[in-house]
Design an enzyme around this catalytic site. Structure first.
Site, PDB file in Angstrom:
ATOM      1  N   GLY A 100       3.700   3.919 -28.202  1.00 12.15           N
ATOM      2  CA  GLY A 100       4.236   5.000 -28.995  1.00 12.15           C
ATOM      3  C   GLY A 100       3.802   4.975 -30.429  1.00 12.15           C
ATOM      4  NE  ARG A 137       5.056  12.773 -32.902  1.00  8.46           N
ATOM      5  CZ  ARG A 137       4.972  13.088 -31.421  1.00  8.46           C
ATOM      6  NH1 ARG A 137       5.781  12.357 -30.577  1.00  8.46           N
ATOM      7  NH2 ARG A 137       4.234  13.929 -31.294  1.00  8.46           N
ATOM      8  N   GLY A 138       5.601   8.057 -36.162  1.00  9.61           N
ATOM      9  CA  GLY A 138       6.595   7.271 -36.596  1.00  9.61           C
ATOM     10  C   GLY A 138       6.440   6.048 -37.159  1.00  9.61           C
ATOM     11  CB  ILE A 139       8.594   2.863 -36.474  1.00 11.63           C
ATOM     12  CG1 ILE A 139       9.692   3.286 -37.260  1.00 11.63           C
ATOM     13  CG2 ILE A 139       8.237   1.297 -36.313  1.00 11.63           C
ATOM     14  CD1 ILE A 139      10.953   2.654 -36.914  1.00 11.63           C
ATOM     15  CE  LYS A 178       5.555  10.813 -22.754  1.00 15.32           C
ATOM     16  NZ  LYS A 178       6.680  11.195 -22.005  1.00 15.32           N
ATOM     17  CG  ASP A 236       4.606   7.998 -18.863  1.00 12.65           C
ATOM     18  OD1 ASP A 236       5.391   7.361 -19.289  1.00 12.65           O
ATOM     19  OD2 ASP A 236       5.112   8.879 -18.320  1.00 12.65           O
ATOM     20  CE1 TYR A 268      18.308   4.004 -27.568  1.00 13.66           C
ATOM     21  CE2 TYR A 268      20.269   3.492 -28.876  1.00 13.66           C
ATOM     22  CZ  TYR A 268      18.709   3.590 -28.960  1.00 13.66           C
ATOM     23  OH  TYR A 268      18.079   3.505 -29.824  1.00 13.66           O
ATOM     24  CE  LYS A 315      15.868   0.134 -29.105  1.00 15.64           C
ATOM     25  NZ  LYS A 315      14.440   0.490 -29.124  1.00 15.64           N
TER      26      LYS A 315
END
Length: 444
Positions: A19, A22-24, A44, A76, A170, A174
Site C-alpha cells: 500500500g 499513497r498516504g502513510i 494495486k 493485491d 474492523y 486490525k
C-alpha cells in the site's frame, strides 16, 4: 514536515511496503529513500484513481528523486501469486529484502448489521490475511538479512469490549494484524527479526480521510508516522521487537517534544482529532464502574507483560455502560425540544434537495428520547419520535453532546471519531450532517 533527521541507517536496505502508492505507506517510503534505500512499492494502484491521487509509478518517481531506488509492483495482497511475484522481482533487482512494512488496509466503521459480508471479507483478507501472507513469504529473505524488521501499521491489542462493540468486523481485522506482531515477534526471535506495530495517536491526513470527511484541519501529517517508523526501523532488531508503539511516543522518546509542525493546521494543535483503540485513563476515571484492575487486564504487550500502569492516553471519553450509569430522566422541557423547534424554522426545500437523507436520533442521558430530521421527502420535517420514512442513518449520542453538535461546538465527524456518536446505516449520508450543520449554525 519531518522533524527526525536521516542518519543513513537504512542506506542500501530493501524495504517491501504494501500500500505504498499513497498516504502513510508512501511517506515511509520517501523517508527511507532519503537514506538511499531500495523500496518495493507493492500496491494495486497502477492507474490513477478518480478521487485519490497517486499510483505506484508516481510514487516510484518521488522515491528516486530523493535518492532512493524504486521497484513499482502491481500487488493485491489478497493474491498469493502477485505477492510472490513482487518478492521475486525484488530479489532480482535488489538481491533480497531487509524490511517488510505491512501498511495495506481496508476499513469500514460499521456495526454488525450494517457490515455486508463482501466488506467483511475485504477487511479480513487485506488486513489480517494480507499481513500474514506477506510476512510468511518474506520470511526466508528476512532470515538472510542482518537488519531484518517487520513493521505492521496496527493498534495495540486492547481487549476493552468497547472497541469491539462499535465496529467489531474492523476491530477483528486490525487486531489480526496486531496478533501477527504478538505471535511473530516471539516466533522470529531466533532469526533476529524484529517484529513491531506502529499506530498513530491522532487521525492522519491522508487522501482517503480527506475524501471521507472533507476536512483534515484537525489531523496530523503522515510525516509523524513515517518519522516514527524510521526511528523504529533503525533500531537493532535483535533488541527491538514485540513493541506496540504510538507515533507520538516514539518521537518524544527521541527528544522531540514540540510536535506542532506535524499538525495540518497549527491553530488546531490542541484540538486534534484522536485515533481509536486507546483508552484515556483520565476519562475512564470518571466511570465509577470501570476499575483500574479491569482496565489493566485489557492491555497486551509482548515486551513487558507486567507493565500495566503506563496506559497510553488517547481520546474516546465514553465507555460502554456509562449511559446506564447516568440518571435517566425524561424532562418535558430542555435543550433538545427547543433545538428542534429552531431547526424546524430553517428547513428549506433547497436544504432537502442538497441533503437527501432521513436521520433518526436516539438521544441518551438527561433528555432521553427519539427525534428525527427528514431532509429527503417533501419540504422536509423534524420533530420528536421516529421518522415516517425509514431512516438512512440512525445516530445515537448523549443529549449534552447532541446539543453541542447542533450548536456548532462539536463536529459530527469529530464526535464519531471520539466515540461520542454512534452511527448505524449509511455512513456517507450521516457525514452529510456536517455540511448541513454549517448551513444551520448561524440560524439555530
Amino acid at each position: 514536515m519531518s522533524l527526525v533527521a536521516n542518519t543513513g541507517k537504512l542506506a542500501g536496505r530493501t524495504l517491501f511496503i504494501t500500500g505504498a502508492s499513497r498516504g502513510i505507506g508512501k511517506a515511509i517510503a520517501l523517508k527511507a529513500a532519503k537514506d538511499g534505500a531500495n523500496v518495493v512499492i507493492a500496491a494495486k494502484t497502477a492507474e490513477p484513481h478518480p478521487k485519490l491521487p497517486g499510483t505506484i509509478y508516481t510514487a516510484a518517481e518521488e522515491i528516486e528523486a530523493l535518492g532512493g531506488k524504486a521497484l513499482p509492483c502491481i500487488v493485491d495482497v489478497r493474491e498469493e501469486k502477485q505477492v510472490q511475484a513482487a518478492i521475486d522481482e525484488a530479489v532480482k533487482k535488489f538481491g533480497g529484502i531487509d524490511i517488510l512494512v505491512n501498511n495495506a488496509s481496508a476499513i469500514s466503521l460499521t456495526g454488525t448489521a450494517q457490515t455486508d459480508m463482501k466488506r467483511y471479507d475485504l477487511m479480513h483478507n487485506i488486513n489480517t490475511r494480507g499481513t500474514f501472507l506477506a510476512s510468511k513469504l518474506c520470511l526466508p529473505l528476512l532470515k538472510n538479512s542482518n537488519h531484518a524488521h517487520i513493521l505492521n501499521l496496527s493498534p495495540p491489542l486492547n481487549m476493552n469490549p468497547y472497541w469491539f462493540s462499535i465496529h467489531v468486523a474492523y476491530t477483528m481485522a486490525k487486531y489480526g494484524m496486531s496478533m501477527c506482531v504478538l505471535g511473530m515477534s516471539e516466533e522470529f526471535k531466533p532469526f533476529n527479526i524484529g517484529v513491531n506495530a506502529l499506530w498513530p495517536k491522532t487521525v492522519i491526513a491522508t487522501a482517503a480521510i480527506e475524501m471521507l470527511t472533507g476536512d483534515t484541519s484537525t489531523s496530523r501529517k503522515p510525516e509523524i508516522v513515517s518519522d516514527a517508523a524510521y526511528l523504529m526501523l533503525s533500531q537493532d532488531p535483535k533488541k527491538y521487537t514485540g513493541n506496540f508503539a504510538i507515533d507520538e511516543d516514539v518521537i518524544k522518546q527521541n527528544g522531540i517534544n514540540d510536535l506542532t509542525p506535524y499538525a495540518c493546521d497549527p491553530k488546531n494543535v490542541d484540538n486534534l482529532l484522536l485515533d481509536g483503540f486507546l483508552d484515556d485513563p483520565a476519562a475512564i476515571g470518571h466511570h465509577r464502574n470501570v476499575t483500574t484492575a479491569s482496565i489493566r487486564r485489557y492491555h497486551t504487550s509482548t515486551v513487558n507483560y507486567s507493565n500495566v500502569t503506563n496506559l497510553m492516553p488517547d481520546f474516546f471519553l465514553e465507555v460502554p455502560g456509562e449511559s446506564e450509569q447516568q440518571e435517566k430522566k425524561s424532562e418535558p422541557e430542555g435543550q433538545i425540544p427547543t433545538l428542534f423547534g429552531s431547526i424546524s424554522k430553517v428547513i428549506t426545500p433547497e436544504l432537502v434537495k442538497k441533503t437527501q437523507a432521513v436521520y433518526q436520533f436516539n438521544v441518551k442521558g438527561k433528555e432521553e428520547g427519539v427525534w428525527h430530521i427528514d431532509l429527503k421527502n417533501g419540504d422536509g420535517t423534524c420533530g420528536q419520535g421516529e421518522p415516517k420514512n425509514p431512516p438512512d442513518a440512525t445516530l445515537t449520542m448523549d443529549s449534552t453532546n447532541f446539543a453541542e453538535m447542533f450548536a456548532g461546538k462539536l463536529k459530527p465527524t469529530t464526535a464519531f471519531m471520539m466515540g461520542k456518536l454512534k452511527i448505524s446505516g449509511d455512513l456517507q449520508k450521516a457525514m452529510k450532517l456536517e455540511k448541513m450543520m454549517k448551513s444551520l449554525k448561524n440560524k439555530v
